[in-house]
Design an enzyme around this catalytic site. Sequence first.
Site, PDB file in Angstrom:
ATOM      1  CE  LYS A   1      -0.054  25.095  55.236  1.00  0.00           C
ATOM      2  NZ  LYS A   1      -1.089  24.780  56.205  1.00  0.00           N
TER       3      LYS A   1
ATOM      4  CD  GLU B   1      -1.930  27.778  47.426  1.00  0.00           C
ATOM      5  OE1 GLU B   1      -1.257  28.572  46.733  1.00  0.00           O
ATOM      6  OE2 GLU B   1      -1.419  27.029  48.289  1.00  0.00           O
TER       7      GLU B   1
ATOM      8  CB  SER C   1       1.663  20.824  61.775  1.00  0.00           C
ATOM      9  OG  SER C   1       0.311  20.453  61.976  1.00  0.00           O
TER      10      SER C   1
END
Length: 398
Positions: free
Chosen positions: A91, A113, A380
């Site tokens: 991220k 968010e 990930s």
Amino acid sequence: MKATQPDSHGHFGAYGGMFVPETLMEPLNELTRFYKEVRKDPEFKKELQYYLREYVGRPTPLYYAERLTKQLGTAKIYLKREDLCHTGAHKINNSMGQILLAKRMGKKRIIAETGAGQHGVATATVCAMFDMECVIYMGAVDMERQALNVFRMESLGAKVVAVTVGQQTLKEAVNEAMRDWVTNIRSTHYILGSALGSHPYPMMVRDFQSVIGKEARQQILKAEGRLPTGIIACIGGGSNAIGLFHPFIKDDDVRMIGVEAGGFGIEGGMHAARFAEDKIGILQGTKTYVLQDDDGQIALTHSISAGLDYAAVGPEHSLLRDLGRAEYSYVTDEEAVDGFDKLSQWEGILPALESSHAVAWILKNADQFTKDDLLIINVSGRGDKDVMQLAEWKKKNQ
Ligand SMILES: *Cc1c(COP(=O)(O)O)cnc(C)c1O
């Protein structure tokens, strides 16, 4: 095939676009114009590369998973280690790109968010680093489930706002963030966390995440002297997957495999496998495959993994799916837990529950391959955030 690119209004074929209220059109158009300038600017590229290298810890390794390969006995498997990025997931590649963009736009305040909290943590991290005010919207139910990540965000100096409408999860948090953005547009940039939402986000987030695939392509060529047979990633909104896939789209012989959350299985509807249900709709700014009932009401979703638990998928994946360039499959909660256990015990790597879906896919499908095949699985994120939930799941189910 040529690499997929959106048209000037953000359409990926029949998908994507800008389905937002009139008040958001101008800011989104301005962001698009600004981003298109900045992405060509060598100074911006240099600055982004600097922080990805010195702060995020890139390039992440492409690790030959020797024991996993031996256990399965078919393809040679490599792991792309996004779990080794600072804050523990991919991220931050996107949050870093967007905060540098916001800084250039002269913005002083960042909103975002978050569902599971990973995107909130990545955003709070870069805000601390660049001295920006940071407000994170999070559903009250998610705040309870992910208390550790709430504490991390607050420790980093962010304000976490509880959203108490509707299901009190990610979808409602996105709505609140959009409402804030309309009101505070002059001072504020909205860092959206996946390859979702209105144009230009699906394109911009993809570009920032494509560093995963660019590195992996170079690394596999260096290690093996050839391209992989297949590349595999889990799909929530689709940002880690499109980041891995995009630099390989033109390589027609490379299979691209996306793995969605099958939850309790497709029967009964308790899952988040958008492509398994095959319904198209519009959600939060974009046209794409969306889980919904026969009246078009957005369906409730379920996954053991909060990061995959969302009713819509990024529009570029919808196009790749229709074109047949990428394949999409799903694994259940139970299979994902098995993926988590196997990678932990065979490789000493605790994968995030999201990433465990990609691992589980190869456990199930190893016999499609032979010793001549070469695969890359995207890890990930790391699984430390998920151990409490796994302990509870195992108490109930095993
Ligand atoms: C958020 C998250 C995902 C899902 O998001 P994508 O946009 O589909 O990548 C997957 N893995 C991890 C570790 C995450 O934190």
